[in-house]
Design an enzyme around this catalytic site. Structure first.
Site, PDB file in Angstrom:
ATOM      1  N   SER A   1       0.827  -1.207   0.000  1.00 20.71           N
ATOM      2  CA  SER A   1       0.000   0.000   0.000  1.00 20.71           C
ATOM      3  C   SER A   1       0.861   1.255   0.000  1.00 20.71           C
ATOM      4  CB  SER A   1      -0.895   0.002   1.241  1.00 20.71           C
ATOM      5  OG  SER A   1      -1.512   1.253   1.438  1.00 20.71           O
TER       6      SER A   1
ATOM      7  N   TYR B   1      -2.354   0.065  10.115  1.00 21.33           N
ATOM      8  CA  TYR B   1      -2.499  -0.543   8.785  1.00 21.33           C
ATOM      9  C   TYR B   1      -1.197  -0.431   7.996  1.00 21.33           C
ATOM     10  CZ  TYR B   1      -3.911  -1.045   3.906  1.00 21.33           C
ATOM     11  OH  TYR B   1      -3.976  -1.417   2.584  1.00 21.33           O
TER      12      TYR B   1
END
Length: 325
Positions: A128, A153
């Site tokens: 990501s 995350y």
């Protein structure tokens, strides 16, 4: 030969599965259909896949070692596209254990599976843009250090990259990590800004605009993302100078857009003005993202083709049809 695809009912996984099946690949899909967002949308995606030649779905958790082994057993799995993860920055503040289980333990399970496959040609996995965290140099390059995550995350996705690097070093099976930048498009995730804004505008509610609108994102249309995934999957990395068959790529539109411009394009596509509620920056968020895509462009010929002026109206058209508004 079969391709194991995790997150097959997810936004990106669904679109990747469609392209793989259209070109004649056998796809073994894995998804636990969790309720992080409405599972009805996941089931609706699966309805587009089930019954198609070459597709088989296992409803299983990627952190469940036995279930993952069972899904791969009896098939000639040579490639893995590992997209399943617990997504979302803000939810990680509420349920951190879901991220450790899915993103760290689940990724390790997939690495162990790939390690023990007799003929593992390539493992492609989702990272990501959030790994760039507190970095301020733009655009973000895969050569940049990413030691300052600003969300759990992001920290789990960086952990995945480190785990994969170690496995590539130890066991020498080819791996590529893909740092996705703000993916959007038809069948998109309801927790993403574009979906949230669209829903609010249709329902006549104000939209929440964080950091008072001073935000930029490298919005990347789903078709461009899938093109990058397929190009990557079909081109496993050779060994680097230390003998490790491992690489990382950014996949983005290579054009950061101001958040307020996205909202303007969305308003035009819907035909209504949005009422904006200006708010401060949210914990774990960053002001800007911008992908340097030179590496994947030079290596694989990746070239994004869809600006938001085309992609956003396509999303709105799908939204109208899916929600019947």
């Amino acid at each position: 030969m079969a391709i194991l695809l995790t997150g097959a009912a997810g936004f990106i996984g669904f679109h990747v599965a469609q392209v793989l099946l259209a070109r004649g690949d056998e796809v073994i899909g894995l998804d636990n259909l969790n309720d992080y967002y409405d599972p009805a949308l996941k089931r609706a995606r699966l309805e587009q896949l089930q019954g198609r030649k070459g597709f088989k779905l296992y409803q299983a958790d990627i952190a469940d070692v036995d279930a993952v082994k069972e899904a791969a057993a009896g098939a000639d799995v040579r490639r893995i596209v590992h997209l399943a993860a617990q997504a979302g920055v803000r939810y990680s503040l509420v349920n951190p254990f879901a991220y450790i289980r899915a993103n760290v333990l689940g990724h390790t399970v997939m690495l162990e599976l790939a390690r023990h496959l007799p003929k593992c040609e390539h493992l492609v996995y989702a990272s990501s843009s959030s790994v760039y965290g507190g970095n301020t140099k733009l655009p973000f390059s895969v050569e940049d250090r990413v030691d300052s995550p600003v969300s759990l995350y992001a920290a789990t996705k960086k952990s995945d990259e480190l785990l994969s690097h170690a496995y590539a070093h130890l066991f020498r099976f080819p791996q590529t990590g893909l740092r996705f930048f703000t993916v959007y498009g038809p069948w998109g995730r309801p927790d993403m800004a574009l979906y949230i804004f669209t829903k609010a505008i249709f329902e006549g509610r104000p939209i929440q605009v964080f950091n008072h609108g001073d935000m930029q994102r490298d919005f990347t249309y789903i078709d461009d993302i899938v093109d990058g995934v397929i190009k990557t999957l079909d081109n496993p990395p050779g060994p680097d100078a230390q003998g490790r068959p491992y690489r990382l790529y950014n996949i983005g539109n290579n054009k950061p857009e101001p958040l307020l411009r996205l909202i303007e394009v969305l308003e035009n596509a819907i035909g209504r003005k949005a009422e904006k509620e200006m708010l401060p920056m949210q914990p774990g968020d960053v002001r800007a993202t911008y992908a340097d895509i030179d590496a994947i462009k030079n290596d694989l010929g990746f070239e994004p083709k869809t600006p938001i002026d085309i992609g956003v109206p396509r999303f709105v058209e799908w939204y109208r049809q899916y929600h019947k508004v």
